[in-house]
Scaffold this motif. Structure first.
Motif, PDB file in Angstrom:
ATOM      1  N   ILE A  27       0.888  -1.152   0.000  1.00  0.00           N
ATOM      2  CA  ILE A  27       0.000   0.000   0.000  1.00  0.00           C
ATOM      3  C   ILE A  27       0.932   1.209   0.000  1.00  0.00           C
ATOM      4  O   ILE A  27       1.825   1.309   0.852  1.00  0.00           O
ATOM      5  CB  ILE A  27      -0.901   0.025   1.259  1.00  0.00           C
TER       6      ILE A  27
ATOM      7  N   ASP B  75      -4.185  12.462   7.101  1.00  0.00           N
ATOM      8  CA  ASP B  75      -5.366  11.718   7.547  1.00  0.00           C
ATOM      9  C   ASP B  75      -5.609  10.497   6.671  1.00  0.00           C
ATOM     10  O   ASP B  75      -5.975   9.434   7.153  1.00  0.00           O
ATOM     11  CB  ASP B  75      -6.608  12.612   7.545  1.00  0.00           C
ATOM     12  N   ARG B  76      -5.410  10.630   5.382  1.00  0.00           N
ATOM     13  CA  ARG B  76      -5.590   9.504   4.456  1.00  0.00           C
ATOM     14  C   ARG B  76      -4.521   8.442   4.698  1.00  0.00           C
ATOM     15  O   ARG B  76      -4.800   7.241   4.657  1.00  0.00           O
ATOM     16  CB  ARG B  76      -5.543   9.996   3.004  1.00  0.00           C
TER      17      ARG B  76
ATOM     18  N   GLU C 298      -5.526   6.546   7.715  1.00  0.00           N
ATOM     19  CA  GLU C 298      -6.650   5.684   7.345  1.00  0.00           C
ATOM     20  C   GLU C 298      -6.153   4.421   6.628  1.00  0.00           C
ATOM     21  O   GLU C 298      -6.608   3.314   6.918  1.00  0.00           O
ATOM     22  CB  GLU C 298      -7.581   6.488   6.433  1.00  0.00           C
ATOM     23  N   LEU C 299      -5.222   4.575   5.710  1.00  0.00           N
ATOM     24  CA  LEU C 299      -4.671   3.423   4.987  1.00  0.00           C
ATOM     25  C   LEU C 299      -3.920   2.485   5.924  1.00  0.00           C
ATOM     26  O   LEU C 299      -4.039   1.258   5.815  1.00  0.00           O
ATOM     27  CB  LEU C 299      -3.749   3.889   3.859  1.00  0.00           C
TER      28      LEU C 299
ATOM     29  N   ARG D  88      -4.414   2.063   9.103  1.00  0.00           N
ATOM     30  CA  ARG D  88      -5.415   1.392   9.936  1.00  0.00           C
ATOM     31  C   ARG D  88      -6.153   0.317   9.130  1.00  0.00           C
ATOM     32  O   ARG D  88      -6.293  -0.817   9.582  1.00  0.00           O
ATOM     33  CB  ARG D  88      -6.398   2.427  10.481  1.00  0.00           C
ATOM     34  N   GLU D  89      -6.608   0.681   7.946  1.00  0.00           N
ATOM     35  CA  GLU D  89      -7.392  -0.221   7.105  1.00  0.00           C
ATOM     36  C   GLU D  89      -6.616  -1.473   6.704  1.00  0.00           C
ATOM     37  O   GLU D  89      -7.169  -2.564   6.637  1.00  0.00           O
ATOM     38  CB  GLU D  89      -7.830   0.549   5.854  1.00  0.00           C
ATOM     39  N   HIS D  90      -5.335  -1.327   6.436  1.00  0.00           N
ATOM     40  CA  HIS D  90      -4.519  -2.452   5.959  1.00  0.00           C
ATOM     41  C   HIS D  90      -3.583  -3.024   7.025  1.00  0.00           C
ATOM     42  O   HIS D  90      -2.780  -3.913   6.723  1.00  0.00           O
ATOM     43  CB  HIS D  90      -3.713  -2.021   4.732  1.00  0.00           C
ATOM     44  N   SER D  91      -3.680  -2.509   8.245  1.00  0.00           N
ATOM     45  CA  SER D  91      -2.857  -2.983   9.365  1.00  0.00           C
ATOM     46  C   SER D  91      -1.376  -2.983   9.024  1.00  0.00           C
ATOM     47  O   SER D  91      -0.673  -3.989   9.180  1.00  0.00           O
ATOM     48  CB  SER D  91      -3.290  -4.382   9.801  1.00  0.00           C
TER      49      SER D  91
END
Length: 139
Positions: A79, A88-89, A92-93, A95-98
């Motif tokens: 990623i 912020d994005r 978010e990435l 967090r979303e993809h660990s």
């Protein structure tokens, strides 16, 4: 004011080629005092290998670590973000993809890396993670 990845990313890249041995990569990480390197081939990002990757995907498997290449231990499905991406994005990435690190690409070429530690220092330097991330490394 909106902050961007370029504001906090590490632009001093440490890179290795996919055919480098995991032993050589581990030594390079030790010498550079870092926890991850980018795997680059022909100026293109091929993967990222962390100290944890070396332990879990190489050392734990056994065998001759001089013969095992970093290509077998690196994360290849990455990623990534651009330098102009909002922080912020990027959070978010992560967090979303660990994931703990995001390679930063500009026009398809690696120009930096942003880590969870970078975010912690920037967002909440007084937090436990921010304090640990900002501390001098123990050697």
């Amino acid at each position: 004011m909106t902050q961007h990845v370029r504001d906090i990313m590490t632009s001093r890249l440490v890179t290795v080629e996919p055919q480098a041995s995991v032993t050589a990569v581990a030594q390079r990480m030790r010498d550079e005092d870092i926890g991850a390197v980018l795997v680059i081939e022909d100026d293109e990002l091929r993967g990222l290998v962390s100290d944890r990757d070396l332990v879990v995907r190489a050392l734990a498997e056994g065998g001759d670590l001089e013969q095992r290449t970093v290509a077998s231990a690196c994360s290849g499905d990455l990623i990534t973000v651009t330098p102009d991406e909002d922080l912020d994005r990027a959070v978010e990435l992560m967090r979303e993809h660990s994931v703990r690190r995001l390679p930063v690409l500009e026009e398809g070429h690696p120009v930096g890396i942003v880590s969870l530690g970078d975010m912690a220092i920037e967002r909440d330097a007084e937090s436990a993670l921010g304090g640990i991330s900002a501390a001098r490394p123990n050697q």
